[in-house]
Motif scaffolding. Sequence first.
Motif, PDB file in Angstrom:
ATOM      1  N   TYR A 125       0.849  -1.193   0.000  1.00 17.31           N
ATOM      2  CA  TYR A 125       0.000   0.000   0.000  1.00 17.31           C
ATOM      3  C   TYR A 125       0.882   1.239   0.000  1.00 17.31           C
ATOM      4  CZ  TYR A 125      -3.814   3.132   1.434  1.00 17.31           C
ATOM      5  OH  TYR A 125      -4.749   4.138   1.496  1.00 17.31           O
ATOM      6  N   LYS A 184      -9.929  14.070  -0.904  1.00 21.78           N
ATOM      7  CA  LYS A 184      -9.363  13.149   0.090  1.00 21.78           C
ATOM      8  C   LYS A 184      -8.584  13.971   1.118  1.00 21.78           C
ATOM      9  CE  LYS A 184      -7.739   8.408  -0.163  1.00 21.78           C
ATOM     10  NZ  LYS A 184      -8.755   7.853   0.717  1.00 21.78           N
ATOM     11  N   ALA A 286      -8.317   0.053  -0.497  1.00 22.04           N
ATOM     12  CA  ALA A 286      -8.139  -0.800   0.675  1.00 22.04           C
ATOM     13  C   ALA A 286      -9.198  -1.906   0.699  1.00 22.04           C
ATOM     14  CB  ALA A 286      -8.219   0.040   1.945  1.00 22.04           C
TER      15      ALA A 286
END
Length: 340
Positions: A125, A184, A286
């Motif tokens: 990630y 975001k 995710a």
Amino acid sequence: MEKKDIDWENLGFGYIKTDKRFVSNYKDGAWDEGTLTDDAEIVMSECAGVLQYAQTIFEGLKAYTTKNGEIVTFRPDLNGERMEHSARRLEMPVYEKDRFVDAVLKTIKANEAWVPPYGSGASLYLRPFMFGSSPVIGVKPATEYQFRIFTTPVGPYFKGGVKPLTLKVSDFDRAAPHGTGNIKAGLNYAMSLHAIVSAHEEGYDENMYLDAGTRTRVEETGGANFIFITKDKKIVTPKSDSILPSITKRSLLTVAKDYLGLEVEERPVPLEEIGDFAECGLCGTAAVISPVGKIVDHGREICFPSGMDTPGEICMKLRDTLKAIQLGETEAPDGWIYKI
Ligand code: PLP
Ligand code: COI
């Protein structure tokens, strides 16, 4: 290159410090060239814009090892584009998309040994983020900023992997009309913390947020967009100006149309309608696609026919096809896969 000695199959979604991170500083109206560093610590003024007025934005994307052993990442240009929008909305300097992509590729390359092997189900990630680092005490934007990208190997976001989730229709709102729900920004997540802790205490996996203006339409969860599947296998996903435009969701709509031959529809979705759907899923970097089995609206249980034992058939087809594209098992649309 030797991989790190990690139990890749059993990773959760957590932070593990890896070798290198990318750092670039903005000062006197310009970004410096940026560099990779071992230093995972940040030292800044107690009065930094991020600490006082939450001037911070971020992104999330993943790197994978494909079937033939290459390391790749998925549509980083769209993360770069979204981060440009986020920066403009919070009066932060833009870190230009092409430089963003370049920094992403460099950061993955520098952490190659941390990219989980093919077949492990895990991925690396990446968390690009930017924050106001200079002191501000009157309410105004900082004048200096830092852009960083760190990486961490991760497994599934929801404990237990791909098993149907139970959601609660939240009494809290995530984003105001004309607010910051479509970017975001860290602030959107800070204000969801009380709602998610309360939902977990009550035994739910996640919250379903409604539109704050009328509380009649489905928006999203704290970290993923919704997709619904009708009984005649059409994909329906909420359209709203206050949800984050998910890159996974946008990709899944293409996968549904072009790979699975399904009809797709983006439109406002009334809460009252969701009991008519056959399946429901959460989609995001995710979450990938996490199936939802049940949504509870103030004691009223909305149970999807796919049930609590097995994920819905179409959700799984979408998930499997997207994963096959990301892992090099199925040909990707042009421009989706970036090789490291
Ligand atoms: N919605 C919210 C609030 C999110 O935080 C995320 C995660 O990035 C998503 C949706 C999914 O977006 P993406 O698919 O681009 O990761
Ligand atoms: C992501 O999917 O990348 C996100 O940022 C969501 C977050 C809740 C982990």
